[in-house]
Design an enzyme around this catalytic site. Sequence first.
Site, PDB file in Angstrom:
ATOM      1  N   ASN A  61       0.711  -1.020  -0.152  1.00 51.82           N
ATOM      2  CA  ASN A  61      -0.067   0.195   0.455  1.00 51.82           C
ATOM      3  C   ASN A  61       0.732   1.412   0.190  1.00 51.82           C
ATOM      4  O   ASN A  61       1.744   1.383   0.825  1.00 51.82           O
ATOM      5  CB  ASN A  61      -1.323   0.008   1.402  1.00 51.82           C
ATOM      6  CG  ASN A  61      -0.428  -0.277   3.082  1.00 51.82           C
ATOM      7  OD1 ASN A  61       1.038  -0.722   2.786  1.00 51.82           O
ATOM      8  ND2 ASN A  61      -1.014   0.704   3.739  1.00 51.82           N
ATOM      9  N   GLU A  74      -3.035  -4.757  -3.062  1.00 51.68           N
ATOM     10  CA  GLU A  74      -3.440  -5.480  -4.339  1.00 51.68           C
ATOM     11  C   GLU A  74      -3.775  -5.330  -5.322  1.00 51.68           C
ATOM     12  O   GLU A  74      -2.839  -5.390  -6.305  1.00 51.68           O
ATOM     13  CB  GLU A  74      -5.180  -5.885  -3.662  1.00 51.68           C
ATOM     14  CG  GLU A  74      -4.728  -6.943  -2.133  1.00 51.68           C
ATOM     15  CD  GLU A  74      -5.160  -5.962  -1.594  1.00 51.68           C
ATOM     16  OE1 GLU A  74      -4.542  -5.279  -0.998  1.00 51.68           O
ATOM     17  OE2 GLU A  74      -5.923  -6.697  -0.343  1.00 51.68           O
TER      18      GLU A  74
HETATM   19  N1  THU Z   1      -5.442  -1.792   2.588  1.00 47.47           N
HETATM   20  C1  THU Z   1      -4.391  -2.817   1.772  1.00 47.47           C
HETATM   21  O1  THU Z   1      -3.784  -1.946   1.304  1.00 47.47           O
HETATM   22  N2  THU Z   1      -4.997  -3.517   1.439  1.00 47.47           N
HETATM   23  C2  THU Z   1      -6.030  -4.017   1.876  1.00 47.47           C
HETATM   24  O2  THU Z   1      -6.396  -5.075   1.562  1.00 47.47           O
HETATM   25  C3  THU Z   1      -7.472  -3.197   3.333  1.00 47.47           C
HETATM   26  C4  THU Z   1      -5.967  -2.088   3.710  1.00 47.47           C
HETATM   27  C5  THU Z   1      -4.459  -0.745   3.355  1.00 47.47           C
HETATM   28  C6  THU Z   1      -5.270   0.734   2.330  1.00 47.47           C
HETATM   29  C7  THU Z   1      -4.673   1.794   3.579  1.00 47.47           C
HETATM   30  O3  THU Z   1      -3.643   2.388   3.218  1.00 47.47           O
HETATM   31  C8  THU Z   1      -4.031   0.807   4.928  1.00 47.47           C
HETATM   32  O4  THU Z   1      -4.402  -0.631   4.277  1.00 47.47           O
HETATM   33  C9  THU Z   1      -5.033   1.003   5.709  1.00 47.47           C
HETATM   34  O5  THU Z   1      -6.340   1.603   5.312  1.00 47.47           O
END
Ligand code: THU
Length: 159
Positions: A61, A74
Amino acid sequence: MESLEIITKIKVYSIESCTGEKKKLIEKARQATQSAYAPYSNYSVGAAVLLKNGEIITGSNQENAAYPSGLCAERTALFYANAQYPDVAVSMVAIAAFNKGNFTPDVCSPCGSCRQVFVEVENRFDTPVTILMCSKDKVYEVSSIKEILPLSFSKQSML
Ligand code: THU
């Protein structure tokens, strides 16, 4: 009045019991959490995408001070994989999350927007994607995003 019952099939097993390509993919997703840029949530997510040609692409992320401009692990990984290998189907994705000094006690399951992107990836290549959602000790496995995004919207919906 009619009603529809939607049944979701999720396999649940321990990370410890994993072997072969699943074990490798989970390890890659776990490693990818370390490249997250998550100064706002402190929730670091890693995703590892296994392509049909055997390549593994990872993503994490990437947050932004203007929150909606950030992107989940993802979609970072899936978009990169599709951009590098536009003709190669995705066969499996592992997802892991790290915060407060450890992998998370709950499995990391994809958000709604990422689920929609998984649907597009499955439809684009006409290939279901196995998804491994990991916690510190467990895996939830589905054989297609459609298990966790039933009644999804797709190009079929517009016919
Ligand atoms: N996030 C992801 O990268 N994937 C997920 O499946 C759930 C949430 C990230 C988005 C944000 O940067 C952080 O996790 C908190 O929501």
